[in-house]
Every structure is written in C-alpha cells, then in structure tokens.
Design a protein around this motif. Sequence first.
Motif, PDB file in Angstrom:
ATOM      1  N   LEU A 109       0.825  -1.215   0.000  1.00  0.00           N
ATOM      2  CA  LEU A 109       0.000   0.000   0.000  1.00  0.00           C
ATOM      3  C   LEU A 109       0.854   1.257   0.000  1.00  0.00           C
ATOM      4  CD1 LEU A 109      -2.866  -0.794   2.524  1.00  0.00           C
ATOM      5  CD2 LEU A 109      -3.176   0.024   0.212  1.00  0.00           C
TER       6      LEU A 109
ATOM      7  N   LEU B  90     -10.393  -5.364   3.199  1.00  0.00           N
ATOM      8  CA  LEU B  90     -10.502  -5.905   1.840  1.00  0.00           C
ATOM      9  C   LEU B  90     -10.231  -4.818   0.803  1.00  0.00           C
ATOM     10  CD1 LEU B  90     -11.377  -8.391   0.102  1.00  0.00           C
ATOM     11  CD2 LEU B  90     -13.674  -7.491   0.189  1.00  0.00           C
ATOM     12  N   LEU B  91     -10.812  -3.653   1.051  1.00  0.00           N
ATOM     13  CA  LEU B  91     -10.621  -2.538   0.126  1.00  0.00           C
ATOM     14  C   LEU B  91      -9.152  -2.108   0.080  1.00  0.00           C
ATOM     15  CD1 LEU B  91     -12.435  -0.958  -1.724  1.00  0.00           C
ATOM     16  CD2 LEU B  91     -12.803   0.711   0.072  1.00  0.00           C
ATOM     17  N   PHE B  92      -8.507  -2.067   1.227  1.00  0.00           N
ATOM     18  CA  PHE B  92      -7.082  -1.705   1.258  1.00  0.00           C
ATOM     19  C   PHE B  92      -6.243  -2.718   0.476  1.00  0.00           C
ATOM     20  CE2 PHE B  92      -7.877   0.706   5.419  1.00  0.00           C
ATOM     21  CZ  PHE B  92      -7.948   1.913   4.750  1.00  0.00           C
TER      22      PHE B  92
ATOM     23  N   LEU C 168      -7.304  -4.495  -2.066  1.00  0.00           N
ATOM     24  CA  LEU C 168      -7.561  -4.261  -3.491  1.00  0.00           C
ATOM     25  C   LEU C 168      -6.765  -3.061  -3.991  1.00  0.00           C
ATOM     26  CD1 LEU C 168     -11.397  -4.938  -3.531  1.00  0.00           C
ATOM     27  CD2 LEU C 168      -9.736  -6.098  -4.970  1.00  0.00           C
ATOM     28  N   ILE C 169      -6.769  -1.994  -3.195  1.00  0.00           N
ATOM     29  CA  ILE C 169      -6.037  -0.784  -3.600  1.00  0.00           C
ATOM     30  C   ILE C 169      -4.538  -1.086  -3.660  1.00  0.00           C
ATOM     31  CG2 ILE C 169      -5.481   1.606  -2.968  1.00  0.00           C
ATOM     32  CD1 ILE C 169      -8.271   1.713  -1.589  1.00  0.00           C
TER      33      ILE C 169
ATOM     34  N   TYR D 133      -3.671  -3.012  -6.731  1.00  0.00           N
ATOM     35  CA  TYR D 133      -3.845  -2.223  -7.961  1.00  0.00           C
ATOM     36  C   TYR D 133      -2.719  -1.203  -8.146  1.00  0.00           C
ATOM     37  CZ  TYR D 133      -5.769   1.097 -11.304  1.00  0.00           C
ATOM     38  OH  TYR D 133      -5.929   1.939 -12.388  1.00  0.00           O
ATOM     39  N   THR D 134      -2.346  -0.521  -7.064  1.00  0.00           N
ATOM     40  CA  THR D 134      -1.443   0.625  -7.204  1.00  0.00           C
ATOM     41  C   THR D 134      -0.017   0.249  -7.642  1.00  0.00           C
ATOM     42  OG1 THR D 134      -1.117   0.515  -4.829  1.00  0.00           O
ATOM     43  CG2 THR D 134      -2.577   2.237  -5.619  1.00  0.00           C
TER      44      THR D 134
ATOM     45  N   MET E  51      -5.521  -7.245  -9.435  1.00  0.00           N
ATOM     46  CA  MET E  51      -6.611  -7.453  -8.463  1.00  0.00           C
ATOM     47  C   MET E  51      -7.237  -8.837  -8.663  1.00  0.00           C
ATOM     48  SD  MET E  51      -8.518  -3.806  -7.913  1.00  0.00           S
ATOM     49  CE  MET E  51      -8.836  -3.252  -9.553  1.00  0.00           C
TER      50      MET E  51
END
Lengths: 504, 153
Positions: free
Chosen positions: A47, A396-398, A400-401, A404-405, A413
């Motif tokens: 992240l 979960l969102l973190f 995914l991010i 992706y990043t 993803m």
Amino acid sequence: MGVLDNILLGFSVALQPINLFYCLIGCLTGTLVGVLPGIGPAGAIALLLPTTFHASPASGVIMLAAIYYGAQYGGSTTSILVNIPGEASSVVTCLDGYQMARQGRAGPALGMSAMGSFIAGTFSVVLLTFLAPLLANVALDFGPPEYFGLMVLGMVTVTFLTSGSMLKGMVTLFAGVIFSCVGLDVVSGSPRLTFQIQELFDGLGLVPVVMGLFGISEILINIEKKIRRDIYDQRIENLLPTVKDWSACKWSIVRGSVIGFFFGILPGGGAVLSSFASYAVEKKFSSHPERFGTGMIEGVAGPESANNSATGGAMVPMLTLGIPPNAVLAMLLGALMIHGTPPGPLMMKQHPQLFWGIITSMYLGNAMCLILNLPLIGIWVRLLKIPYKILFPLILLFCLIGSYTVNNSAVDMVTMMIFGVLGYFMRKYGYETAPLALAFVLGPLMEMSLRQSLRMSDGSFRIFLKSPIAVTCLILALMLLLLPLIPILRRKRKDIIQTEEERQ
Amino acid sequence: MKQHDKSSSILWLLFGVFIIYSAFKLGVGSLGDPGAGFFLLVAGCGLCLTSALICLQAVLSKEQKREAIFSGVIWHRPAVIIVAVFLYILFFYKLGFILVNFLLLVVLFKGIETQRWRVAILTSALASIAIWVVFAYWLECQFPAGVLRAIGV
C-alpha cells in the motif's frame, strides 16, 4: 572503514528529520497492521510502496523496514487481548498471553511483550551491525552453485518446519516454484504459462500473490462463520513489569533473542517459526512445563522476543546476499530495486549511506515502537473494539487498492482474488501457504542459478559437489528431508503439530 | 492422512501433469543447455511425485472417517465477498474509483452482517471519500475517474 565509522555514518542518515519522520510513519503503520488481523506487513508495504517513489531511497526503505518490525510489536496486542493473532508470528503468544489477560494480568503481558520485543529487536540489530559486513565479504565469492545450494536449503527448511504434513508443505513449495515461472523466460524470451494474457508477460506480481494468500484468505476464513470476539474489556494497568516478572523472564528473553536471530537468517525461517521454536524451548527449560498455556509470562516473553529478533536476522541474507528469506522482505527487496539500489554483497560498498542508514534506523525504530506500544496501548485497544463486520470491508478494500497501485492494473486485483480463494481452500485442506509464498519469491533466483550452474559445468551436477558451501547446504537439506523418517523425530514432530492443532 | 486428502492431492496431481505437458511444449533443452521448460519440468515432476504420495497415504490410511472441514461454514458469506470483488474489478474502470468503492462497501456492510441502510450508506460514503483523499489526493496514486470524470474527480 571501521564498524564505529559505519555506525556514525548510518546515524548521520537515520537521524535526519525527514528519515525520522518516515521511520515513525513506518512504525505506526506497522503497529497498526500488526494489531489488525488481515492486512499484514506485506500488504501494508504494498500500500505504501508508491509513496516512497517521491522520497529518497533511504527514507523510503527506512519506512518500509519499520513496517516490518513494527508489525511484530503490534501483533502481540491482539493475541493477548482478543486471542486472535494480529500476525502469524504472534499465534503462540495467544496461548499464555490471553490466559494472562483473563486472569487480569493483561498489563504485565503487554508490558513484558513490548519490553522483550525491544530488547530482542535491539540485540538483533547489534548482531546485524557486526555480522552483515562479514557476510557481505564472504558473499562476494558466491556463484550460481552456492546460491542454488542456499535456496534449496531454505526451501527444504520451510517444509521441515511447517506445522502440518511435510509432504503437503512440499506440494505447496513446488506449486510456488511453478507460479514463479509464469512470464517471459529470461534466457529465451518465450512466454511461459501466460495464456496469451499480456499483463502476465512480466510474471505474477508478488504483491497480489502475497496479499491474496495471506490477506484475502484470512478474511474469508474469519468471515465464513459467525465469530464472537471476547475483547478484554477492563482497564489495562501495571504495564511495567515487576522485579518478579523480570526475574522470571530474563533468560526467556535472552534465549528468544538468540533463537529468533538465527531462525531469521534462515531462508524460510523467520518470525513465525522462531516464535514456535522459542515457546518449545521455554517449555523445555521451565521447571513447570505443565503450567504453560495457563498464563505463564515466560510463554509471552520468549516468543515475542524471538519474533522481533527474527526481523533483524532476516535482514542479513537480504542485505548481504540479496536473498529475501520471506515474502515481506521480498517486497522490501523490490523497493530497493525500484530505487536503483539492488541489495547484495556490493550494496555496502556502492551505497554505504543507504546500507548503514537502514540498519541504524532500526535502533531508533525499535525505541519508537516501544513508545507506541506502551504509553499508547489505549489507542490500539480502542481500535480492537471496532467490530470485525466494520473492519473487514475496509481491510478488503485496502488489499484491493494495494494490489492495484503497484502496476495500475486490474489483472493484479484478479490475481489477488484467485490466490485468495486458492489460499482459503489450501488452509481448509491443511496446506500451508508460507512455503508457496517463499518458493514464489525464491523461484526465479533458484531457476537462474540452476541453469547458470548447469551451463557452466556443461550439464554436470558435479559442479555442486565442487563448492564446499553448495555441498554443505545440499547435505543439510537432504538431512532435513530424511530426519522425519527417524521414528523418534517423527513422533516429536507429530507432538508439536498436535499442540498447534489443539490451539486452533 | 485424512480422507479428504485424496481429492486435494488428485487436483494437485492433475495440475502437475498439466505443468509437465506445458514444459515439454516449451522445450526442455538438455542438461548442458536447459530450455524454457526445464525448470517447469523439474517442479512439475516434484509436484506429481509428492501429491501422488499424499494420495497413496490417504488410500492406505486406516483412518476412513471423513473429517467435515466445511461444517458450520455459512457459504453465502465468502460467496458474497468473492462475487462482489469480481464485480468491483469488472466495473472498476467504467464506474470509477470512488463509486465502485462506495458500492462494494455498501454490499459488504449489508450482505455479510446486515446493518441498517442508513449506517451502511453513510459509512460507505465517508470511507470512500476518505480513501480517495488519502490515496488519490494525498499519496497521488492514479485511479480511474469513470463516470465521475465529468465533474473533474
């Protein structure tokens, strides 16, 4: 340059205000992901990796390294207060830590865990300071056969020390090696297992694979049943251990520090295995082994010291040989590569400021983690009171991010989710995910060194026998493979597995 | 060895066979000049051998009782997560970062342990905006704007 000059050089880098700031952010993030089950240090590094692109290599890597050891500090808080390990390396802390909390001794458990972590963390950095230059000099003579031997030993070690069936560990190991082959072959340029998907030509990303195997599978496991969490809900007091606690734990901390450091150096060893090994040793040394599991402070101090000490040990092969002993350090290695400073035997000579800056920042980072984990314990406890049903969608969102990043690609993803589902089923069927992750990390290096060795020797395997380092590693690996065949050792291993299964 | 090891090891075995086939297709080369499929062949053979041993152990095992590894699993929970995330990825570019985040969070808040609509929508909206501010604005990560491109997000 002498060691003192190197240390001074390192501190001149680590003490720069911007690097102190990055170190603090790393420790804070590490503690946070350690407290929260699901993301893990690998996910947190993924992240925050893009944020280091704007910073200097030293600042960026200091922060990412701080996430790694900070997570070990945070993991114990969840184990002691909720009986759910925030980190895999804190699994064993649940055994006595949670029992202590139930007896109203959460304060001493948390305090001793933080103190032990600090002492062991500092001890391992001292050893790292002195050992790293020695090993870097030796590593200059390493060629493909030596690297191959080391990696075989690392992979066999992780299957030997795996908690379940060794055969299952080997299955996941081979699977990891296969997944690491996806992408263009570096020698011939032929696409391998890419199924004509262009995004796979560069291979499967480490970040999505690791986040899937550990983060997503953890969420799926946690969510499949209704779990009621018993959070310790009383005021936490007496964080500073008493003289009696210190006298009970002093040798546990020493033993944990030594075990942790040397387990950390082993590829595939690391924080998780060192904490289990330390617990087993504490039980062996105790005059009341039968009381372990009922709230013995030594059962907290030893493993927590070991998993922190392992972080320093793990830095040794990564910085001096360029071999990451686990998935988290593979991400750190990736960060160093992105910044144009690949780790290895030459790093100390070519980038001394960065090399020593990272090491000395760990002294400061350990002190920061101690402050974050003792006086600020209330903040982490409050965080734990957030219900999981609110927490998991955000985790979960973190994830995914984070996946992706790295490449700004949706394929990453998808990869993360596929490995998440694979990890979930593997865990349900008793296959550990750690060997797969390690093999995935070491696979490309291993393949390259094997192919180079065979080319050098014109196809003769005798090249491995001519190198004393390679042959020693291969003999050790063979011994580890054959050891479980000895009945007494097989029984011992079974006992350990049973203890772990009972806990789960 | 548990009985469910039979099914899992057969799956690994099939995967190993596929890898060996792929390795030969890629070209194994020779020992002196290993080809692109050489290492895959070694790993594939290792996988086949170890999974076959697990299968054999399970077949010969005296413990015939099937262990219910999925007992008590509330299947709709992981299913909701998996389907929701795949839809999230499918609509990621079309709808844009903020909107898909919001929708995913609403689905997860409502689909796993039902929350009140007001709580689910409010929490999802606040979290989506906060995540956008932190990652897109502060950390300068690049995300698709999707349908919100028109308003300059």
